[in-house]
Scaffold this motif. Structure first.
Motif, PDB file in Angstrom:
ATOM      1  N   LEU A   1       0.822  -1.203   0.000  1.00 39.37           N
ATOM      2  CA  LEU A   1       0.000   0.000   0.000  1.00 39.37           C
ATOM      3  C   LEU A   1       0.857   1.256   0.000  1.00 39.37           C
ATOM      4  O   LEU A   1       0.553   2.235  -0.682  1.00 39.37           O
ATOM      5  N   LEU A   2       1.952   1.225   0.736  1.00 33.67           N
ATOM      6  CA  LEU A   2       2.855   2.369   0.806  1.00 33.67           C
ATOM      7  C   LEU A   2       3.474   2.653  -0.549  1.00 33.67           C
ATOM      8  O   LEU A   2       3.571   3.800  -0.982  1.00 33.67           O
ATOM      9  N   ILE A   3       3.880   1.577  -1.244  1.00 36.19           N
ATOM     10  CA  ILE A   3       4.461   1.736  -2.578  1.00 36.19           C
ATOM     11  C   ILE A   3       3.442   2.361  -3.520  1.00 36.19           C
ATOM     12  O   ILE A   3       3.748   3.267  -4.297  1.00 36.19           O
ATOM     13  N   GLY A   4       2.189   1.894  -3.445  1.00 33.60           N
ATOM     14  CA  GLY A   4       1.147   2.427  -4.315  1.00 33.60           C
ATOM     15  C   GLY A   4       0.894   3.891  -4.057  1.00 33.60           C
ATOM     16  O   GLY A   4       0.782   4.684  -4.992  1.00 33.60           O
ATOM     17  N   VAL A   5       0.778   4.272  -2.799  1.00 33.59           N
ATOM     18  CA  VAL A   5       0.535   5.665  -2.436  1.00 33.59           C
ATOM     19  C   VAL A   5       1.708   6.538  -2.854  1.00 33.59           C
ATOM     20  O   VAL A   5       1.541   7.625  -3.413  1.00 33.59           O
ATOM     21  N   THR A   6       2.930   6.040  -2.610  1.00 35.92           N
ATOM     22  CA  THR A   6       4.130   6.793  -2.978  1.00 35.92           C
ATOM     23  C   THR A   6       4.196   6.999  -4.484  1.00 35.92           C
ATOM     24  O   THR A   6       4.535   8.086  -4.971  1.00 35.92           O
ATOM     25  N   GLY A   7       3.838   5.954  -5.251  1.00 39.63           N
ATOM     26  CA  GLY A   7       3.850   6.065  -6.705  1.00 39.63           C
ATOM     27  C   GLY A   7       2.885   7.130  -7.192  1.00 39.63           C
ATOM     28  O   GLY A   7       3.218   7.933  -8.069  1.00 39.63           O
ATOM     29  N   CYS A   8       1.674   7.149  -6.620  1.00 42.38           N
ATOM     30  CA  CYS A   8       0.677   8.150  -7.013  1.00 42.38           C
ATOM     31  C   CYS A   8       1.146   9.556  -6.662  1.00 42.38           C
ATOM     32  O   CYS A   8       0.957  10.497  -7.436  1.00 42.38           O
ATOM     33  N   MET A   9       1.773   9.695  -5.475  1.00 44.86           N
ATOM     34  CA  MET A   9       2.273  10.999  -5.053  1.00 44.86           C
ATOM     35  C   MET A   9       3.376  11.478  -5.981  1.00 44.86           C
ATOM     36  O   MET A   9       3.425  12.646  -6.366  1.00 44.86           O
ATOM     37  N   ASN A  10       4.281  10.554  -6.367  1.00 39.75           N
ATOM     38  CA  ASN A  10       5.375  10.920  -7.265  1.00 39.75           C
ATOM     39  C   ASN A  10       4.854  11.339  -8.629  1.00 39.75           C
ATOM     40  O   ASN A  10       5.352  12.269  -9.247  1.00 39.75           O
ATOM     41  N   GLU A  11       3.842  10.601  -9.104  1.00 37.42           N
ATOM     42  CA  GLU A  11       3.253  10.930 -10.405  1.00 37.42           C
ATOM     43  C   GLU A  11       2.637  12.319 -10.369  1.00 37.42           C
ATOM     44  O   GLU A  11       2.846  13.128 -11.279  1.00 37.42           O
ATOM     45  N   LYS A  12       1.875  12.606  -9.315  1.00 39.48           N
ATOM     46  CA  LYS A  12       1.222  13.906  -9.205  1.00 39.48           C
ATOM     47  C   LYS A  12       2.248  15.020  -9.079  1.00 39.48           C
ATOM     48  O   LYS A  12       2.110  16.097  -9.673  1.00 39.48           O
ATOM     49  N   SER A  13       3.312  14.747  -8.317  1.00 36.60           N
ATOM     50  CA  SER A  13       4.369  15.744  -8.136  1.00 36.60           C
ATOM     51  C   SER A  13       5.062  16.046  -9.459  1.00 36.60           C
ATOM     52  O   SER A  13       5.332  17.200  -9.790  1.00 36.60           O
TER      53      SER A  13
ATOM     54  N   ASN B   1      18.170   8.509 -19.408  1.00 29.49           N
ATOM     55  CA  ASN B   1      18.849   8.853 -20.655  1.00 29.49           C
ATOM     56  C   ASN B   1      18.617   7.823 -21.754  1.00 29.49           C
ATOM     57  O   ASN B   1      18.808   8.097 -22.933  1.00 29.49           O
ATOM     58  N   MET B   2      18.169   6.620 -21.378  1.00 31.29           N
ATOM     59  CA  MET B   2      17.889   5.571 -22.352  1.00 31.29           C
ATOM     60  C   MET B   2      16.403   5.500 -22.718  1.00 31.29           C
ATOM     61  O   MET B   2      16.043   5.383 -23.889  1.00 31.29           O
ATOM     62  N   TYR B   3      15.544   5.580 -21.705  1.00 36.36           N
ATOM     63  CA  TYR B   3      14.118   5.347 -21.918  1.00 36.36           C
ATOM     64  C   TYR B   3      13.257   6.602 -21.729  1.00 36.36           C
ATOM     65  O   TYR B   3      12.049   6.559 -21.942  1.00 36.36           O
ATOM     66  N   GLY B   4      13.880   7.699 -21.343  1.00 35.88           N
ATOM     67  CA  GLY B   4      13.125   8.931 -21.174  1.00 35.88           C
ATOM     68  C   GLY B   4      12.586   9.116 -19.766  1.00 35.88           C
ATOM     69  O   GLY B   4      12.486   8.168 -18.989  1.00 35.88           O
ATOM     70  N   ALA B   5      12.244  10.356 -19.442  1.00 36.76           N
ATOM     71  CA  ALA B   5      11.706  10.697 -18.130  1.00 36.76           C
ATOM     72  C   ALA B   5      10.195  10.884 -18.232  1.00 36.76           C
ATOM     73  O   ALA B   5       9.592  10.632 -19.275  1.00 36.76           O
ATOM     74  N   ASP B   6       9.572  11.317 -17.154  1.00 34.63           N
ATOM     75  CA  ASP B   6       8.121  11.526 -17.140  1.00 34.63           C
ATOM     76  C   ASP B   6       7.714  12.580 -18.170  1.00 34.63           C
ATOM     77  O   ASP B   6       8.431  13.559 -18.409  1.00 34.63           O
ATOM     78  N   LYS B   7       6.548  12.359 -18.787  1.00 29.93           N
ATOM     79  CA  LYS B   7       6.042  13.318 -19.764  1.00 29.93           C
ATOM     80  C   LYS B   7       4.519  13.316 -19.755  1.00 29.93           C
ATOM     81  O   LYS B   7       3.889  12.387 -19.229  1.00 29.93           O
ATOM     82  N   VAL B   8       3.940  14.339 -20.339  1.00 32.81           N
ATOM     83  CA  VAL B   8       2.487  14.458 -20.398  1.00 32.81           C
ATOM     84  C   VAL B   8       2.061  14.850 -21.800  1.00 32.81           C
ATOM     85  O   VAL B   8       2.800  15.499 -22.540  1.00 32.81           O
ATOM     86  N   ILE B   9       0.862  14.414 -22.172  1.00 26.66           N
ATOM     87  CA  ILE B   9       0.175  14.944 -23.343  1.00 26.66           C
ATOM     88  C   ILE B   9      -0.811  15.963 -22.801  1.00 26.66           C
ATOM     89  O   ILE B   9      -1.587  15.668 -21.888  1.00 26.66           O
ATOM     90  N   VAL B  10      -0.779  17.165 -23.318  1.00 31.41           N
ATOM     91  CA  VAL B  10      -1.450  18.285 -22.671  1.00 31.41           C
ATOM     92  C   VAL B  10      -1.958  19.268 -23.724  1.00 31.41           C
ATOM     93  O   VAL B  10      -1.521  19.236 -24.883  1.00 31.41           O
ATOM     94  N   HIS B  11      -2.895  20.113 -23.337  1.00 26.91           N
ATOM     95  CA  HIS B  11      -3.337  21.193 -24.224  1.00 26.91           C
ATOM     96  C   HIS B  11      -3.690  22.415 -23.377  1.00 26.91           C
ATOM     97  O   HIS B  11      -4.010  22.288 -22.188  1.00 26.91           O
TER      98      HIS B  11
END
Length: 251
Positions: free
Chosen positions: A16-28, A59-69
Protein backbone atom coordinates in the motif's frame (compact mmCIF):
# COMPACT_ATOMS: atom_id res chain seq x y z
CA UNK A 1 -1.66 -20.96 7.73
CA UNK A 2 -0.48 -18.72 10.56
CA UNK A 3 2.75 -18.07 8.66
CA UNK A 4 0.79 -17.03 5.55
CA UNK A 5 -1.30 -14.57 7.54
CA UNK A 6 1.79 -13.17 9.20
CA UNK A 7 3.53 -12.65 5.90
CA UNK A 8 0.44 -10.98 4.50
CA UNK A 9 0.21 -8.69 7.49
CA UNK A 10 3.78 -7.58 6.87
CA UNK A 11 3.53 -7.22 3.09
CA UNK A 12 0.16 -5.49 2.80
CA UNK A 13 1.17 -2.16 4.41
CA UNK A 14 4.38 -2.23 2.36
CA UNK A 15 2.48 -2.71 -0.91
CA UNK A 16 0.00 0.00 0.00
CA UNK A 17 2.86 2.37 0.81
CA UNK A 18 4.46 1.74 -2.58
CA UNK A 19 1.15 2.43 -4.31
CA UNK A 20 0.53 5.66 -2.44
CA UNK A 21 4.13 6.79 -2.98
CA UNK A 22 3.85 6.06 -6.70
CA UNK A 23 0.68 8.15 -7.01
CA UNK A 24 2.27 11.00 -5.05
CA UNK A 25 5.38 10.92 -7.27
CA UNK A 26 3.25 10.93 -10.41
CA UNK A 27 1.22 13.91 -9.21
CA UNK A 28 4.37 15.74 -8.14
CA UNK A 29 6.01 15.17 -11.52
CA UNK A 30 2.87 16.20 -13.39
CA UNK A 31 2.61 19.40 -11.34
CA UNK A 32 6.27 20.21 -11.98
CA UNK A 33 5.73 19.95 -15.75
CA UNK A 34 2.58 22.09 -15.56
CA UNK A 35 4.41 24.70 -13.46
CA UNK A 36 7.11 24.88 -16.13
CA UNK A 37 4.54 25.27 -18.93
CA UNK A 38 2.48 27.90 -17.15
CA UNK A 39 5.59 29.89 -16.29
CA UNK A 40 6.87 29.67 -19.86
CA UNK A 41 3.67 30.49 -21.75
CA UNK A 42 1.56 32.32 -19.16
CA UNK A 43 -1.40 30.02 -19.86
CA UNK A 44 -3.33 27.33 -18.01
CA UNK A 45 -2.91 23.78 -19.31
CA UNK A 46 -4.93 20.59 -18.97
CA UNK A 47 -3.29 17.15 -18.85
CA UNK A 48 -4.78 14.47 -21.09
CA UNK A 49 -2.32 11.66 -20.35
CA UNK A 50 0.60 11.16 -17.96
CA UNK A 51 3.36 8.81 -19.10
CA UNK A 52 5.77 7.62 -16.45
CA UNK A 53 9.40 7.49 -17.49
CA UNK A 54 12.33 5.48 -16.16
CA UNK A 55 13.69 6.55 -12.79
CA UNK A 56 17.09 4.89 -13.21
CA UNK A 57 17.64 4.88 -16.99
CA UNK A 58 16.19 8.26 -18.01
CA UNK A 59 18.85 8.85 -20.65
CA UNK A 60 17.89 5.57 -22.35
CA UNK A 61 14.12 5.35 -21.92
CA UNK A 62 13.12 8.93 -21.17
CA UNK A 63 11.71 10.70 -18.13
CA UNK A 64 8.12 11.53 -17.14
CA UNK A 65 6.04 13.32 -19.76
CA UNK A 66 2.49 14.46 -20.40
CA UNK A 67 0.18 14.94 -23.34
CA UNK A 68 -1.45 18.29 -22.67
CA UNK A 69 -3.34 21.19 -24.22
CA UNK A 70 -4.04 24.81 -23.22
CA UNK A 71 -7.33 25.16 -21.37
CA UNK A 72 -10.13 25.56 -23.89
CA UNK A 73 -7.86 24.77 -26.87
CA UNK A 74 -7.83 20.97 -27.33
CA UNK A 75 -6.72 21.44 -30.94
CA UNK A 76 -3.32 22.57 -29.61
CA UNK A 77 -2.47 19.19 -28.07
CA UNK A 78 1.26 18.67 -27.55
CA UNK A 79 3.94 16.83 -25.60
CA UNK A 80 5.91 18.13 -22.61
CA UNK A 81 8.20 16.46 -20.11
CA UNK A 82 11.40 16.36 -18.12
CA UNK A 83 14.65 16.39 -20.08
CA UNK A 84 16.13 12.89 -20.08
CA UNK A 85 19.68 14.19 -19.69
CA UNK A 86 19.15 17.09 -17.28
CA UNK A 87 17.09 16.52 -14.16
CA UNK A 88 14.83 19.44 -13.33
CA UNK A 89 14.89 20.80 -16.89
CA UNK A 90 11.90 20.49 -19.21
CA UNK A 91 10.98 20.49 -22.89
CA UNK A 92 7.79 20.89 -24.92
CA UNK A 93 6.59 21.23 -28.50
CA UNK A 94 3.78 23.68 -27.90
CA UNK A 95 5.13 26.01 -30.58
CA UNK A 96 4.95 23.22 -33.18
CA UNK A 97 1.34 22.52 -32.18
CA UNK A 98 0.40 26.17 -32.70
CA UNK A 99 2.13 26.24 -36.08
CA UNK A 100 0.46 22.98 -37.14
CA UNK A 101 -2.93 24.46 -36.30
CA UNK A 102 -2.01 27.62 -38.19
CA UNK A 103 -1.14 25.56 -41.28
CA UNK A 104 -4.33 23.50 -40.98
CA UNK A 105 -6.48 26.63 -40.91
CA UNK A 106 -4.52 28.29 -43.70
CA UNK A 107 -4.80 25.33 -46.08
CA UNK A 108 -8.36 24.40 -45.11
CA UNK A 109 -10.07 26.15 -48.09
CA UNK A 110 -7.98 24.16 -50.56
CA UNK A 111 -8.01 20.87 -48.66
CA UNK A 112 -11.74 20.84 -47.89
CA UNK A 113 -12.59 21.16 -51.60
CA UNK A 114 -10.62 17.99 -52.36
CA UNK A 115 -11.79 15.72 -49.53
CA UNK A 116 -15.25 14.28 -48.78
CA UNK A 117 -17.29 16.39 -46.39
CA UNK A 118 -16.99 13.86 -43.53
CA UNK A 119 -13.22 13.42 -43.85
CA UNK A 120 -11.07 14.26 -40.81
CA UNK A 121 -7.65 15.84 -41.35
CA UNK A 122 -4.84 17.85 -39.85
CA UNK A 123 -1.64 19.38 -41.20
CA UNK A 124 1.33 18.33 -39.08
CA UNK A 125 4.66 20.10 -38.78
CA UNK A 126 7.85 18.29 -37.79
CA UNK A 127 11.01 20.22 -36.89
CA UNK A 128 14.31 18.89 -35.59
CA UNK A 129 14.97 19.45 -31.89
CA UNK A 130 17.04 22.54 -31.23
CA UNK A 131 15.72 24.43 -34.26
CA UNK A 132 12.82 26.07 -32.42
CA UNK A 133 12.07 27.09 -28.83
CA UNK A 134 9.50 28.78 -26.61
CA UNK A 135 10.78 32.27 -27.48
CA UNK A 136 9.12 31.79 -30.89
CA UNK A 137 5.65 31.37 -29.40
CA UNK A 138 4.36 34.60 -30.99
CA UNK A 139 6.11 34.07 -34.34
CA UNK A 140 3.98 33.06 -37.30
CA UNK A 141 4.81 29.89 -39.18
CA UNK A 142 5.45 31.97 -42.32
CA UNK A 143 8.02 34.10 -40.50
CA UNK A 144 9.68 30.98 -39.19
CA UNK A 145 9.97 29.40 -42.65
CA UNK A 146 11.14 32.64 -44.30
CA UNK A 147 13.55 33.96 -41.68
CA UNK A 148 14.60 31.11 -39.42
CA UNK A 149 14.36 27.63 -40.87
CA UNK A 150 12.56 25.83 -43.68
CA UNK A 151 14.41 22.54 -43.24
CA UNK A 152 11.20 21.00 -41.90
CA UNK A 153 8.64 18.36 -42.81
CA UNK A 154 4.92 18.93 -43.42
CA UNK A 155 2.40 16.11 -43.51
CA UNK A 156 -1.28 16.25 -44.38
CA UNK A 157 -2.88 13.38 -42.48
CA UNK A 158 -6.47 12.61 -43.49
CA UNK A 159 -9.01 9.89 -42.74
CA UNK A 160 -11.55 9.21 -45.48
CA UNK A 161 -14.69 7.31 -44.47
CA UNK A 162 -15.58 4.24 -46.57
CA UNK A 163 -18.29 1.58 -46.41
CA UNK A 164 -15.84 -1.01 -47.71
CA UNK A 165 -12.81 -1.33 -49.94
CA UNK A 166 -12.49 2.04 -51.66
CA UNK A 167 -12.41 2.58 -55.40
CA UNK A 168 -8.92 4.03 -55.44
CA UNK A 169 -9.18 5.29 -59.02
CA UNK A 170 -11.83 7.75 -57.89
CA UNK A 171 -9.31 9.31 -55.50
CA UNK A 172 -6.37 9.61 -57.91
CA UNK A 173 -7.05 13.21 -58.92
CA UNK A 174 -8.04 14.58 -55.47
CA UNK A 175 -4.99 13.06 -53.76
CA UNK A 176 -2.72 14.26 -56.56
CA UNK A 177 -4.08 17.76 -56.02
CA UNK A 178 -3.64 17.45 -52.22
CA UNK A 179 0.00 16.67 -52.85
CA UNK A 180 0.27 19.88 -54.89
CA UNK A 181 -1.29 21.81 -52.00
CA UNK A 182 1.39 20.72 -49.52
CA UNK A 183 4.16 20.98 -52.12
CA UNK A 184 3.44 24.69 -52.52
CA UNK A 185 4.94 25.27 -49.07
CA UNK A 186 8.61 26.19 -49.40
CA UNK A 187 9.95 23.48 -47.10
CA UNK A 188 12.33 20.54 -47.44
CA UNK A 189 9.79 17.72 -47.15
CA UNK A 190 6.04 17.45 -47.67
CA UNK A 191 3.75 14.45 -47.92
CA UNK A 192 0.16 13.26 -47.83
CA UNK A 193 -0.98 10.31 -45.72
CA UNK A 194 -4.51 9.03 -46.36
CA UNK A 195 -6.26 6.29 -44.40
CA UNK A 196 -9.51 4.78 -45.70
CA UNK A 197 -11.40 3.91 -42.51
CA UNK A 198 -14.75 2.28 -41.93
CA UNK A 199 -17.64 4.72 -42.11
CA UNK A 200 -18.74 3.79 -38.57
CA UNK A 201 -15.34 4.59 -37.01
CA UNK A 202 -14.88 7.65 -34.81
CA UNK A 203 -11.34 8.76 -35.58
CA UNK A 204 -11.67 12.47 -34.71
CA UNK A 205 -9.49 12.14 -31.60
CA UNK A 206 -6.90 10.09 -33.49
CA UNK A 207 -6.52 12.88 -36.04
CA UNK A 208 -6.55 15.60 -33.36
CA UNK A 209 -3.68 13.92 -31.48
CA UNK A 210 -1.83 12.59 -34.53
CA UNK A 211 1.24 14.72 -33.87
CA UNK A 212 1.78 13.07 -30.47
CA UNK A 213 0.15 9.63 -30.59
CA UNK A 214 2.75 8.13 -32.96
CA UNK A 215 0.22 5.51 -34.07
CA UNK A 216 0.37 4.36 -37.72
CA UNK A 217 -2.78 3.57 -39.70
CA UNK A 218 -2.02 -0.15 -39.34
CA UNK A 219 -2.34 0.06 -35.54
CA UNK A 220 -5.43 2.22 -35.43
CA UNK A 221 -8.17 0.89 -33.14
CA UNK A 222 -10.67 0.92 -36.01
CA UNK A 223 -11.24 -0.81 -39.31
CA UNK A 224 -8.78 0.52 -41.91
CA UNK A 225 -9.27 -0.74 -45.46
CA UNK A 226 -6.26 0.81 -47.12
CA UNK A 227 -3.79 3.68 -47.20
CA UNK A 228 -2.16 5.91 -49.76
CA UNK A 229 1.03 7.74 -48.81
CA UNK A 230 2.75 10.03 -51.29
CA UNK A 231 5.72 12.36 -50.93
CA UNK A 232 6.94 15.27 -53.02
CA UNK A 233 10.23 13.39 -53.47
CA UNK A 234 8.40 10.70 -55.45
CA UNK A 235 8.44 11.05 -59.23
CA UNK A 236 4.72 11.75 -59.53
CA UNK A 237 3.82 13.91 -62.52
CA UNK A 238 0.35 12.57 -63.27
CA UNK A 239 -2.72 11.74 -61.15
CA UNK A 240 -2.86 8.19 -62.53
CA UNK A 241 0.39 7.40 -60.69
CA UNK A 242 -1.25 7.88 -57.30
CA UNK A 243 -2.77 4.38 -57.18
CA UNK A 244 0.73 2.89 -57.39
CA UNK A 245 1.03 3.84 -53.72
CA UNK A 246 -2.29 2.25 -52.72
CA UNK A 247 -1.80 -0.33 -49.95
CA UNK A 248 -4.75 -2.54 -49.11
CA UNK A 249 -4.99 -4.06 -45.62
CA UNK A 250 -5.89 -7.71 -45.38
CA UNK A 251 -8.96 -8.83 -43.44
Amino acid sequence: MKITKKVRSILLPFVLLIGVTGCMNEKSSENAILTYLEGTYNETFEVETFKEGSTIFKNMYGADKVIVHPKGKPEHVFLAGEDRDHEGEYYDNYVLSKWSDELTKRLKPEISKLLPEDAEYRVLLFVEDGKYDSSMKDMSVDDYFANVNNDVSIELKAAIKSAGKPNVTAYNEPIYQLLQVVKQMDVKSSRVSIGFVDSSADISDYIRTSSVNNTPWSNLDAKVYATIMVDKRFAISDASQIEEYFKEFKE
